[in-house]
Design an enzyme around this catalytic site. Structure first.
Site, PDB file in Angstrom:
ATOM      1  CG  ASP A 248      -1.967  -1.033   0.893  1.00  0.00           C
ATOM      2  OD1 ASP A 248      -1.974  -2.194   1.524  1.00  0.00           O
ATOM      3  OD2 ASP A 248      -3.106  -0.520   0.394  1.00  0.00           O
TER       4      ASP A 248
HETATM    5  O1  MRU Z   1      -7.685  -2.993   2.497  1.00  0.00           O
HETATM    6  P1  MRU Z   1      -7.281  -3.486   1.209  1.00  0.00           P
HETATM    7  O2  MRU Z   1      -8.125  -4.494   0.718  1.00  0.00           O
HETATM    8  O3  MRU Z   1      -7.451  -2.137   0.298  1.00  0.00           O
HETATM    9  O4  MRU Z   1      -5.588  -3.770   1.101  1.00  0.00           O
HETATM   10  C1  MRU Z   1      -5.280  -4.157   0.248  1.00  0.00           C
HETATM   11  C2  MRU Z   1      -3.886  -4.397   0.362  1.00  0.00           C
HETATM   12  O5  MRU Z   1      -3.234  -4.644   1.418  1.00  0.00           O
HETATM   13  C3  MRU Z   1      -2.980  -4.891  -1.139  1.00  0.00           C
HETATM   14  O6  MRU Z   1      -2.058  -5.964  -0.755  1.00  0.00           O
HETATM   15  C4  MRU Z   1      -2.329  -3.694  -1.522  1.00  0.00           C
HETATM   16  O7  MRU Z   1      -3.325  -2.526  -1.864  1.00  0.00           O
HETATM   17  C5  MRU Z   1      -1.859  -4.042  -2.932  1.00  0.00           C
HETATM   18  S1  MRU Z   1      -3.318  -4.210  -4.150  1.00  0.00           S
HETATM   19  C6  MRU Z   1      -2.234  -4.375  -5.694  1.00  0.00           C
END
Ligand code: MRU
Length: 368
Positions: A248
């Site tokens: 993220d």
């Molecule tokens: O809370 P989320 O579902 O948005 O978290 C998603 C993740 O942690 C993913 O691993 C990250 O955003 C990468 S997506 C290509």
């Protein structure tokens, strides 16, 4: 047919409602920034790249429904709405970086005296629309480079097929298409190097059980679901070749914020000598922060932990702590796979200079 989380055509934006998957595949229309903010905040769309693309496209949809006769008004509206979209979820950096890039663009279009307000709007919307195709081509490159890196990191020899563990959802549903960490898994499968994928259920929001499992079944990739608490046992008993996760926000030193649970998988991987790869497009790398300490971690409602659907599973009265992400220290990361090359975490800055070899790898940075 590939799963499509985002459908956009000539000012019409729809997203696959990820709160309903895998029970129901239903697209919802987003008519502007307010809808975009709500869909991101409620996690109808999630995953760092998809959040940025949907946020920006919701602005494009809104602008296309308006007429501007004053460039300053357009510039102010764009800036205010982009900053609002950034506030929908705090940890993933992609929306913030996209907002900064787009604000710079609207400022430079505003300063160009040869164009009027409607042309300024059209060029700005074109830039947003280009994000969709760019994200898919970046993901394909990450898949290709990541598959090579994962294969070459094996001590047992590249003729063996690999067993890969992944966490959360980083596939077509989290991006414009193909995926990042799941893109590497797709690429390994396509070149015949994948034996099996293990995906964690990813408590408490269950992106692994609901979304990654759905994508893997859809793509007919051999896969098994495990609970988050089974990772150490899995590494001991099933001999995992590599862990591949998304990001993220990656800080300049390689510290990586990703879905809660990533850090403990990295610790366990280190203990078992399993290489740990982070797949992150450059749009997830935040060179403005030196380390992961500065990353704001989103905390989500207790209900995601205490309930399964509408059924309460936790004892009444218990307190809860529900951080949505954690930060894996760079020292636990074998390499970061980007569309511009594969680097060790301490070498991220090399990505800012164009010193690639013809095969796309960065000189001296291929993990072995
Ligand atoms: O809370 P989320 O579902 O948005 O978290 C998603 C993740 O942690 C993913 O691993 C990250 O955003 C990468 S997506 C290509």
């Amino acid at each position: 047919m590939a799963l499509e989380s985002i459908r956009y055509n000539a000012g019409k934006l729809e997203i696959l409602d990820q709160l309903l998957l895998p029970r129901e595949s239903k697209y919802v229309m987003l008519c502007g920034v307010e809808d975009g903010w709500r869909a991101i905040n409620k996690m109808q769309v999630r995953g760092a790249p998809a959040i940025a693309i949907v946020g920006c496209l919701s602005l494009a949809v809104e602008l296309l429904g308006e007429t501007f006769d004053d460039k300053k008004v357009l510039r102010q509206e764009v800036e205010g709405k982009l900053n609002y979209l950034v506030s929908a979820r705090p940890t993933a950096v992609n929306m913030k970086l996209a907002a900064e890039e787009l604000i710079a663009l609207i400022n430079s279009l505003g300063a160009d005296d040869s164009i009027g307000p409607e042309e300024m709007k059209a060029r700005f919307v074109d830039a947003i629309e280009a994000m969709l195709a760019r994200d898919i081509s970046d993901n394909r490159r990450i898949g290709e480079l990541g598959a090579q890196a994962v294969v070459s990191a094996q001590v047992c020899g590249s003729s063996d097929k690999l067993r890969v563990l992944t966490h959360c959802n980083t596939g077509s549903l989290a991006t414009a298409g193909y995926g990042t960490a799941l893109g590497i898994i797709r690429a390994l499968h396509a070149i015949g190097k994948l034996d099996h994928v293990y995906c964690t259920e990813t408590r408490p929001y269950n992106q692994g059980a609901r979304l990654t499992a759905y994508e893997l079944v859809h793509e007919q990739i051999p896969a098994t679901l495990v609970c988050d608490s089974m990772v150490a046992a899995l590494m001991k008993v099933r001999s995992i070749s590599a862990v591949v996760v998304g990001a993220d926000r990656v800080a300049a030193n390689g510290d990586t914020a990703n879905k809660i649970g990533t850090y403990q998988i990295a610790v366990v991987a280190k203990y078992h000598g399993v290489p740990f790869f982070v797949a992150a497009p450059l749009t997830s790398i935040d060179f403005s922060i030196p380390s992961g300490e500065r990353i704001v971690i989103e905390e989500r409602p207790e209900k995601e932990m205490t309930h399964m659907g509408d059924v309460r599973i936790a004892a009444q009265g218990i307190a809860c702590w529900n951080p949505a992400f954690d930060v894996t220290p760079a020292e636990l990361v074998t390499a970061i796979v980007t569309e511009r090359g594969v680097v060790e975490p301490g070498q991220l800055r090399k990505l800012l200079v164009e010193d690639r070899q013809p095969n796309g790898m960065l000189v001296g940075d291929i993990p072995s």
